[in-house]
Scaffold this active site. Structure first.
Site, short mmCIF file in Angstrom:
data_model
loop_
_atom_site.label_atom_id
_atom_site.label_comp_id
_atom_site.label_asym_id
_atom_site.label_seq_id
_atom_site.Cartn_x
_atom_site.Cartn_y
_atom_site.Cartn_z
N TYR A 116 -28.26 10.03 21.30
CA TYR A 116 -28.05 8.70 21.89
C TYR A 116 -29.35 8.16 22.51
O TYR A 116 -29.71 7.00 22.32
CB TYR A 116 -26.95 8.83 22.94
CG TYR A 116 -26.44 7.55 23.55
CD1 TYR A 116 -25.55 6.72 22.86
CD2 TYR A 116 -26.80 7.18 24.85
CE1 TYR A 116 -25.05 5.56 23.45
CE2 TYR A 116 -26.31 6.03 25.45
CZ TYR A 116 -25.43 5.22 24.74
OH TYR A 116 -24.94 4.08 25.34
N PHE A 127 -29.54 14.52 29.60
CA PHE A 127 -28.99 15.81 29.17
C PHE A 127 -27.83 15.56 28.21
O PHE A 127 -26.97 14.70 28.48
CB PHE A 127 -28.42 16.58 30.36
CG PHE A 127 -29.45 17.12 31.30
CD1 PHE A 127 -30.10 18.32 31.04
CD2 PHE A 127 -29.76 16.42 32.47
CE1 PHE A 127 -31.05 18.82 31.93
CE2 PHE A 127 -30.70 16.92 33.36
CZ PHE A 127 -31.35 18.12 33.08
N GLY A 187 -21.51 0.59 19.56
CA GLY A 187 -22.17 1.88 19.80
C GLY A 187 -21.17 2.98 20.05
O GLY A 187 -20.00 2.71 20.38
P1 NDP Z 1 -16.80 0.82 23.94
O1 NDP Z 1 -16.54 2.19 23.41
O2 NDP Z 1 -15.83 0.19 24.87
O3 NDP Z 1 -17.03 -0.20 22.73
C1 NDP Z 1 -17.79 0.16 21.61
C2 NDP Z 1 -17.62 -0.89 20.55
O4 NDP Z 1 -18.37 -0.52 19.40
C3 NDP Z 1 -16.15 -1.04 20.09
O5 NDP Z 1 -15.86 -2.40 19.90
C4 NDP Z 1 -16.15 -0.32 18.75
O6 NDP Z 1 -15.19 -0.81 17.84
C5 NDP Z 1 -17.55 -0.65 18.25
N1 NDP Z 1 -17.96 0.26 17.19
C6 NDP Z 1 -18.11 1.61 17.25
N2 NDP Z 1 -18.49 2.07 16.04
C7 NDP Z 1 -18.57 1.01 15.20
C8 NDP Z 1 -18.91 0.83 13.83
N3 NDP Z 1 -19.27 1.86 13.07
N4 NDP Z 1 -18.86 -0.40 13.32
C9 NDP Z 1 -18.50 -1.47 14.07
N5 NDP Z 1 -18.19 -1.38 15.38
C10 NDP Z 1 -18.22 -0.15 15.93
O7 NDP Z 1 -18.25 0.91 24.56
P2 NDP Z 1 -18.95 0.05 25.69
O8 NDP Z 1 -18.39 -1.31 25.75
O9 NDP Z 1 -19.01 0.87 26.89
O10 NDP Z 1 -20.44 -0.02 25.09
C11 NDP Z 1 -20.97 -1.15 24.43
C12 NDP Z 1 -22.44 -0.91 24.18
O11 NDP Z 1 -23.10 -0.71 25.43
C13 NDP Z 1 -22.72 0.33 23.33
O12 NDP Z 1 -23.78 0.08 22.45
C14 NDP Z 1 -23.10 1.37 24.36
O13 NDP Z 1 -23.93 2.35 23.80
C15 NDP Z 1 -23.82 0.52 25.37
N6 NDP Z 1 -23.87 1.09 26.71
C16 NDP Z 1 -22.73 1.37 27.40
C17 NDP Z 1 -22.82 1.90 28.67
C18 NDP Z 1 -21.62 2.21 29.50
O14 NDP Z 1 -21.82 2.76 30.59
N7 NDP Z 1 -20.42 1.89 29.11
C19 NDP Z 1 -24.11 2.19 29.28
C20 NDP Z 1 -25.23 1.86 28.48
C21 NDP Z 1 -25.09 1.33 27.24
P3 NDP Z 1 -13.72 -0.13 17.74
O15 NDP Z 1 -13.12 -0.21 19.10
O16 NDP Z 1 -13.04 -0.99 16.74
O17 NDP Z 1 -13.98 1.27 17.30
#
Ligand code: NDP
Length: 248
Positions: free
Chosen positions: A154, A149, A91
């Site tokens: 998202y 906000f 994400g």
């Molecule tokens: P990170 O930014 O640490 O990790 C995001 C991951 O998604 C990375 O591995 C990234 O890969 C991968 N990614 C992004 N775009 C693509 C794509 N187009 N194709 C394949 N992989 C992709 O985020 P978090 O660990 O914090 O978040 C993980 C999930 O949890 C997400 O869905 C986020 O929305 C959700 N979330 C997070 C929260 C938070 O507070 N952190 C709260 C609520 C939900 P790469 O590094 O190679 O770009």
């Protein structure tokens, strides 16, 4: 969980890494998709986990692109066999108020957070049905449940993700497949480190637990839902947010 294969998208992210760790510790054969074209970073990440005794393999994939997901699925099937547990954790955020939001921010977030769950799940759910077993776990967000906000894109994507989960839950229930959403609150990862400090502090002030969540707390929930014994939990949206709901 010997012989069960778990595929985690975004497995090298802050939350994803913990999900990989805990699934591996629970005995799953863990594979992650990896978006980062700089494969050295991924190789480094893989090496660090290996040093802890955690084996994770990876396959390159852009979850926003259906064809890339189809190629990834073929590679996964070829190298690791059928996927039993699918965790959609990839994400991004591209925040802006709705009245100022560039269309590209909308498109990028919808493609990466919402289209992706179809793009990836579509590759595996048919085989899960044929095999009579599957666990699909979608990582959404508290902001898909409450709106936020600056996050119309998202919030819409994450709310949509749970609609998809509920439909899948109904379609798969008699085929041994469950689909559930986990909605984290604010978790300490690179994604939330990008939030300006004063905004982060004001968010923490609203959390009854008085702190941000930690990636292992999300991973624990995922491993719980992945278990064979979790079959009767289906179509749920599980909040892991330190009691944030109760403060609205
Ligand atoms: P990170 O930014 O640490 O990790 C995001 C991951 O998604 C990375 O591995 C990234 O890969 C991968 N990614 C992004 N775009 C693509 C794509 N187009 N194709 C394949 N992989 C992709 O985020 P978090 O660990 O914090 O978040 C993980 C999930 O949890 C997400 O869905 C986020 O929305 C959700 N979330 C997070 C929260 C938070 O507070 N952190 C709260 C609520 C939900 P790469 O590094 O190679 O770009």
């Amino acid at each position: 969980m010997a012989n069960r294969v778990a595929l985690v998208t975004g497995g090298n992210g802050g939350i994803g890494t913990e999900i990989c760790r805990q699934l591996a510790a629970a005995g799953y054969r863990v594979v992650t998709t990896c978006f980062d074209a700089e494969k050295e970073n991924v190789a480094e990440w893989q090496k660090e986990l290996a040093a802890e005794g955690v084996q994770v393999d990876w396959v390159e994939c852009d979850v926003a692109d259906f064809d890339s997901c189809a190629e990834m699925a073929a590679e996964v099937a070829d190298k690791f066999g059928p996927v039993d547990v699918l965790v959609n954790a990839a994400g991004i955020t591209r925040d802006a108020f709705a009245h100022k939001m560039p269309q590209e921010n909308w498109d990028a977030v919808i493609r990466t957070n919402l289209d992706s769950v179809f793009n990836v799940t579509r590759q595996f759910v048919e085989t899960m049905r044929e095999r009579g077993f599957g666990r699909i776990i979608n990582i959404a967000s508290v902001n898909g449940q409450t709106g936020q906000f600056g996050q119309a894109n998202y919030s819409a994507a994450k709310a949509g993700m749970h609609g998809f989960t509920m439909a899948l839950a109904k379609e798969g229930a008699r085929k041994g497949i469950t689909a559930n959403t986990v909605s984290p609150g604010y978790i300490e990862t690179a994604m939330t480190a990008a939030i300006p400090e004063e905004v982060r502090n004001s968010i923490v002030a609203q959390v009854p637990a008085g702190r941000m969540g930690r990636p292992p707390e999300i991973a624990r929930t995922v491993v719980f839902l992945a278990a064979d014994e979790a079959e009767y939990i289906n179509g749920a949206n599980i909040p892991v947010n330190g009691g944030l709901f109760t403060s609205f």
